[in-house]
Design a protein around this motif. Structure first.
Motif, PDB file in Angstrom:
ATOM      1  N   LYS A 181     -81.003  23.475 -22.605  1.00  0.00           N
ATOM      2  CA  LYS A 181     -81.129  24.598 -23.542  1.00  0.00           C
ATOM      3  C   LYS A 181     -81.287  25.910 -22.779  1.00  0.00           C
ATOM      4  CE  LYS A 181     -83.282  22.071 -27.335  1.00  0.00           C
ATOM      5  NZ  LYS A 181     -84.495  21.920 -28.129  1.00  0.00           N
ATOM      6  N   PHE A 182     -82.133  25.903 -21.734  1.00  0.00           N
ATOM      7  CA  PHE A 182     -82.302  27.104 -20.917  1.00  0.00           C
ATOM      8  C   PHE A 182     -80.986  27.471 -20.242  1.00  0.00           C
ATOM      9  CE2 PHE A 182     -86.991  26.178 -20.745  1.00  0.00           C
ATOM     10  CZ  PHE A 182     -87.386  27.382 -21.320  1.00  0.00           C
ATOM     11  N   SER A 235     -78.705  29.020 -22.717  1.00  0.00           N
ATOM     12  CA  SER A 235     -79.206  30.358 -23.048  1.00  0.00           C
ATOM     13  C   SER A 235     -78.830  31.354 -21.956  1.00  0.00           C
ATOM     14  CB  SER A 235     -80.723  30.324 -23.237  1.00  0.00           C
ATOM     15  OG  SER A 235     -81.059  29.481 -24.307  1.00  0.00           O
ATOM     16  N   ALA A 249     -76.398  34.633 -22.401  1.00  0.00           N
ATOM     17  CA  ALA A 249     -76.826  35.947 -21.907  1.00  0.00           C
ATOM     18  C   ALA A 249     -75.806  36.500 -20.913  1.00  0.00           C
ATOM     19  CB  ALA A 249     -78.205  35.841 -21.260  1.00  0.00           C
ATOM     20  N   HIS A 256     -77.708  29.846 -15.140  1.00  0.00           N
ATOM     21  CA  HIS A 256     -76.937  28.833 -15.875  1.00  0.00           C
ATOM     22  C   HIS A 256     -76.410  27.760 -14.919  1.00  0.00           C
ATOM     23  CE1 HIS A 256     -74.039  26.821 -18.389  1.00  0.00           C
ATOM     24  NE2 HIS A 256     -73.071  27.166 -17.550  1.00  0.00           N
TER      25      HIS A 256
END
Length: 152
Positions: free
Chosen positions: A76-77, A80, A84, A113
């Protein structure tokens, strides 16, 4: 690739698109190419990363938000960070962001990422040696950015 099938081949091509896009993005932030070529490099990087993101959303999540929500926290991070990075790249390319902020934030989000997506359950990077090229290149970009900022 014949033994492994088309699915495996497409996933491998998608990895190449991601690494090529990340590397081109970082190269575009260095001064050696001039403004026109840097802009073209950044545009090409963005196109590669859009294709990578689109295929990844299709392949791993079937374009379904609920499948993303069910992912492990580190994924999930990672996603995200990818979102971004995509927003930062578009806004920076269009000139909506301060150059220093744009370069630093896009570099940080993109590497965030990459690192989190390739990290295993032991927090170790699982990449081939050549795939680590963006890491030192990012360091060079950040050092150049700091030098430029300090002496401008």
């Amino acid at each position: 690739t014949q033994e492994r099938g088309i699915d495996w081949t497409l996933v491998e091509i998608n990895k190449v698109l991601a690494l090529a896009g990340l590397t081109l993005m970082l190269l575009s932030f260095l001064p050696h190419f001039g403004p026109a070529l840097s802009s073209q490099l950044l545009w090409n990087a963005m196109v590669l990363l859009w294709v990578h993101a689109t295929y990844s959303c299709y392949k791993f999540y079937g374009f379904q938000w609920r499948r993303f929500v069910q992912e492990k926290e580190n994924k999930k991070f990672s996603i995200s960070f990818a979102i971004a990075a995509q927003v930062l790249l578009s806004a920076g390319f269009l000139g909506y962001l301060n150059h220093y902020f744009f370069v630093l934030a896009a570099t940080w989000a993109s590497l965030g990422h990459f690192y989190m997506m390739e990290m295993n359950y032991k927090s170790e990077l699982q990449i081939r040696p050549f795939a680590s090229l963006p890491c030192p290149l990012a360091g060079i970009v950040v050092l150049y950015l700091a030098r430029t900022w300090m002496f401008s």
